[in-house]
Design a protein around this motif. Structure first.
Motif, PDB file in Angstrom:
ATOM      1  N   LEU A  24      14.553  -1.773   3.330  1.00  0.00           N
ATOM      2  CA  LEU A  24      13.746  -0.943   2.443  1.00  0.00           C
ATOM      3  C   LEU A  24      14.599  -0.089   1.514  1.00  0.00           C
ATOM      4  CD1 LEU A  24      10.693   0.612   4.346  1.00  0.00           C
ATOM      5  CD2 LEU A  24      10.648  -0.858   2.356  1.00  0.00           C
ATOM      6  N   ALA A  56       7.847  -3.110   0.816  1.00  0.00           N
ATOM      7  CA  ALA A  56       7.474  -3.049   2.235  1.00  0.00           C
ATOM      8  C   ALA A  56       6.772  -4.315   2.702  1.00  0.00           C
ATOM      9  CB  ALA A  56       6.591  -1.828   2.493  1.00  0.00           C
ATOM     10  N   LYS A  57       6.006  -4.973   1.810  1.00  0.00           N
ATOM     11  CA  LYS A  57       5.277  -6.172   2.232  1.00  0.00           C
ATOM     12  C   LYS A  57       6.224  -7.329   2.527  1.00  0.00           C
ATOM     13  CE  LYS A  57       4.262  -7.741  -2.490  1.00  0.00           C
ATOM     14  NZ  LYS A  57       3.191  -8.057  -3.453  1.00  0.00           N
ATOM     15  N   SER A  89      -0.881  -3.219   0.910  1.00  0.00           N
ATOM     16  CA  SER A  89      -0.551  -2.390   2.070  1.00  0.00           C
ATOM     17  C   SER A  89      -0.899  -3.064   3.383  1.00  0.00           C
ATOM     18  CB  SER A  89      -1.296  -1.051   1.982  1.00  0.00           C
ATOM     19  OG  SER A  89      -0.986  -0.395   0.799  1.00  0.00           O
ATOM     20  N   ALA A 148       2.124  -4.956   4.808  1.00  0.00           N
ATOM     21  CA  ALA A 148       3.174  -4.053   5.276  1.00  0.00           C
ATOM     22  C   ALA A 148       2.792  -3.369   6.572  1.00  0.00           C
ATOM     23  CB  ALA A 148       3.477  -3.018   4.192  1.00  0.00           C
ATOM     24  N   LEU A 149       1.577  -2.852   6.648  1.00  0.00           N
ATOM     25  CA  LEU A 149       1.147  -2.142   7.853  1.00  0.00           C
ATOM     26  C   LEU A 149       0.915  -3.084   9.024  1.00  0.00           C
ATOM     27  CD1 LEU A 149      -1.281   0.445   6.244  1.00  0.00           C
ATOM     28  CD2 LEU A 149       0.889   0.934   7.366  1.00  0.00           C
ATOM     29  N   VAL A 159       7.732   5.320   7.944  1.00  0.00           N
ATOM     30  CA  VAL A 159       7.367   4.144   7.143  1.00  0.00           C
ATOM     31  C   VAL A 159       5.855   4.017   7.000  1.00  0.00           C
ATOM     32  CG1 VAL A 159       7.472   1.634   7.014  1.00  0.00           C
ATOM     33  CG2 VAL A 159       9.468   2.916   7.772  1.00  0.00           C
ATOM     34  N   VAL A 177       4.038   4.019   3.377  1.00  0.00           N
ATOM     35  CA  VAL A 177       3.236   2.891   2.900  1.00  0.00           C
ATOM     36  C   VAL A 177       1.815   3.340   2.583  1.00  0.00           C
ATOM     37  CG1 VAL A 177       2.221   0.670   3.554  1.00  0.00           C
ATOM     38  CG2 VAL A 177       4.610   1.158   4.092  1.00  0.00           C
ATOM     39  N   SER A 225       0.140   3.411  -1.225  1.00  0.00           N
ATOM     40  CA  SER A 225      -0.961   2.494  -1.525  1.00  0.00           C
ATOM     41  C   SER A 225      -2.094   3.190  -2.268  1.00  0.00           C
ATOM     42  CB  SER A 225      -1.489   1.861  -0.238  1.00  0.00           C
ATOM     43  OG  SER A 225      -2.079   2.831   0.592  1.00  0.00           O
ATOM     44  N   ASN A 261       2.735   0.312  -4.541  1.00  0.00           N
ATOM     45  CA  ASN A 261       3.252  -0.628  -3.558  1.00  0.00           C
ATOM     46  C   ASN A 261       4.543  -1.273  -4.063  1.00  0.00           C
ATOM     47  OD1 ASN A 261       0.848  -0.680  -1.640  1.00  0.00           O
ATOM     48  ND2 ASN A 261      -0.118  -1.103  -3.609  1.00  0.00           N
ATOM     49  N   GLU A 290       8.474   1.643  -1.684  1.00  0.00           N
ATOM     50  CA  GLU A 290       8.576   2.464  -0.479  1.00  0.00           C
ATOM     51  C   GLU A 290      10.017   2.918  -0.213  1.00  0.00           C
ATOM     52  OE1 GLU A 290       5.011  -0.174  -0.258  1.00  0.00           O
ATOM     53  OE2 GLU A 290       7.161  -0.551  -0.600  1.00  0.00           O
TER      54      GLU A 290
END
Length: 526
Positions: free
Chosen positions: A20, A27-28, A381, A384-385, A483, A487, A491, A496, A499
């Motif tokens: 990152l 992040a994705k 998002s 990533a999440l 993180v 994120v 978002s 996006n 990050e």
């Protein structure tokens, strides 16, 4: 532990930082790679059984879904207000208090954000404060960075005292209520001398890195007003913690601070002689017939419902939590997960967003367009999440393994303790920050490292209450670089993919917070 085991324990942290921050991957892309690498090493080196590994991933996906729901609700409410013209009215309304963006930054991010943290926590403040700042003319990157920095001190007593009443109380079994209050008082007394500087730091960062022309001086001239604003929150919070306990210092401290600072700003008390960074718009409001009170009503209702639904003495909390979905023994493991959908802040956001269409007399298609806009903003998002949270759960649940090792975060902490016990007072807040960075929650950081911090205090022969207070403050600081929070905040302002850039900005304030807490602790208590 072998070198491979040490590297494996550190891999979730190293991979996130490298991918990152250093490689600057969005992040994705970075988080799925980190999840894959962490899972492979946990299975092969840490020898986590496949069942435990899979259960941790599934638990993470469920938790990620609750976070995504909160983000969606915040974005939906934002889009309804934007399309109805309420955001433009709110923007114009700030001109009645002050047209100076530095003042608006303090009021929205520092004080209103602290109130939301005290009421709900769990990423809610940045999800609301960041888009409000964007609506007022702040660059999206500035809005996210500054909202994350602001969402720190209030975390000590966020979500109606949960980091203390659950985090410390359950993290250090046997801690009495009087001991909890003493730990909380030590933490907020240190915070008066550390966190009170954060509004000034935010102003300086804004004018130097996000304002045109860039200027250090434009931030530093705000020192009298910014320090007043910092103390307007921390001093009332200390008094509330002393008088009533750890449930309401952030909520009541922020309300007192809002009253004091808004009044001071309106009468230009302690403000520099000339205005700068004006954000007044010359364009007419989209909905000129909409009153300021009516425009703010949805956010005020959100704040009210969050407080009412979080106070244990009221019946709403238990009533909302009765509707619960539980997954006991995930795929035959010892892990459990439960979700109370009506209790989630995201549900309150969505309900208020729907009601706002009627309250603001918005056109019939407003809600449909707002749903469509929110869905598009949320998609990046989700990936990533859906990777970040399962990676965190693997990290935390790695205590069940065939190598006879503790959980990865505890292994790292024990490794540091082996040679650094005598200097533990200087390291305690950084362990707390590590916990929040990993878990995305100050409460979980306190749960995870509370007993460990207490044991290290006994071994180092230092005040255990002071060490636990530093654990709390470090957990607050870790919120800035977590993180999951980064994120989520990115978002809601459609940022996006940036990050890593956000963390590069928030890393230094996090270090300032931790070092400041240590210096003040040594000065006051040693």
């Amino acid at each position: 532990m072998t070198l491979w085991q040490i590297l494996t324990a550190a891999m979730p942290l190293l991979s996130v930082f490298i991918l990152l921050v250093l490689c600057r991957l969005p992040a994705k892309q970075a988080m799925p790679l980190s999840l894959l690498l962490s899972a492979l090493l946990a299975y092969s080196v840490w020898q986590m059984p496949l069942q435990q590994l899979s259960a941790a991933v599934l638990e993470g996906l469920v938790i990620a879904a609750t976070i995504i729901w909160i983000i969606f609700g915040a974005i939906l409410l934002l889009n309804v207000l934007k399309r109805s013209g309420a955001l433009e009215v709110i923007k114009q309304g700030f001109g009645q208090i002050s047209s100076d963006k530095r003042v608006q930054l303090i009021i929205i991010a520092w004080l209103f954000g602290s109130f939301l943290e005290g009421a709900a926590g769990f990423g809610t403040p940045a999800a609301i404060a960041a888009p409000l700042l964007v609506a007022l003319g702040f660059p999206p990157l500035a809005a996210v960075v500054l909202a994350l920095i602001a969402d720190s001190s209030a975390v000590s007593f966020g979500a109606v005292g949960t980091p203390v009443l659950v985090g410390i109380a359950q993290g250090v079994p046997g801690t009495s209520s009087s001991e909890l209050q003493q730990i909380a008082l030590i933490a907020i007394s240190i915070d008066i001398m550390v966190a009170s500087w954060l509004p000034l730091l935010m102003c300086v960062l804004y004018t130097r890195f996000f304002s045109t022309p860039a200027s250090w001086r434009a931030g530093f001239v705000m020192a009298p007003f910014a320090l007043f604003s910092g103390l307007a929150f921390t001093v009332p919070a200390y008094w509330v913690a002393w008088a009533f306990g750890p449930e309401f210092p952030s909520v009541l401290g922020a309300l007192v601070g809002l009253a004091l600072v808004c009044t001071a700003a309106k009468y230009r008390f302690l403000l520099p002689g000339t205005l700068a960074n004006s954000s007044l718009s010359t364009e007419p409001s989209i909905a000129p017939t909409l009153s300021l009170w009516r425009a703010w009503l949805p956010y005020l209702m959100v704040a009210l419902l969050l407080v009412l639904s979080r106070v244990p003495a009221l019946p709403f909390k238990s009533g909302l939590q009765q509707v619960s979905w539980q997954w006991q023994g995930i795929i035959g493991s010892s892990l459990n997960v439960s979700v109370a959908p009506l209790y989630l802040p995201g549900t309150i956001f969505v309900v208020i967003a729907i009601l706002a269409c009627f309250m603001l007399a918005a056109p019939r298609q407003t809600l449909r367009h707002a749903f469509k806009d929110s869905y598009k903003m949320l998609l990046p998002s989700v990936i990533a999440l859906a990777a970040a949270v399962p990676m965190v759960r693997i990290f935390l649940h790695s205590d069940l393994n065939d190598a006879g090792l503790p959980a990865m975060p505890m292994a790292l902490a024990q490794l540091a303790a082996g040679s650094l016990a005598e200097s533990w007072l200087w390291l305690a807040p950084f362990v707390g920050a590590l916990g929040s960075f990993i878990a995305g929650s100050a409460t979980f950081s306190n749960l995870m490292f509370g007993s460990f911090q207490h044991a290290m205090a006994v071994e180092a022969d230092v005040n255990s209450q002071l060490v636990l207070a530093l654990q709390m403050l470090g957990a607050n600081a870790g919120n800035m670089i977590c993180v999951v929070n980064v994120v989520a905040a990115a978002s809601v302002v459609n940022l996006n993919g940036r990050e890593g850039e956000i963390i590069r900005y928030t890393l230094w304030p996090m270090l300032f917070y931790c070092f400041g807490a240590v210096l003040v602790a040594n000065w006051l208590f040693n």
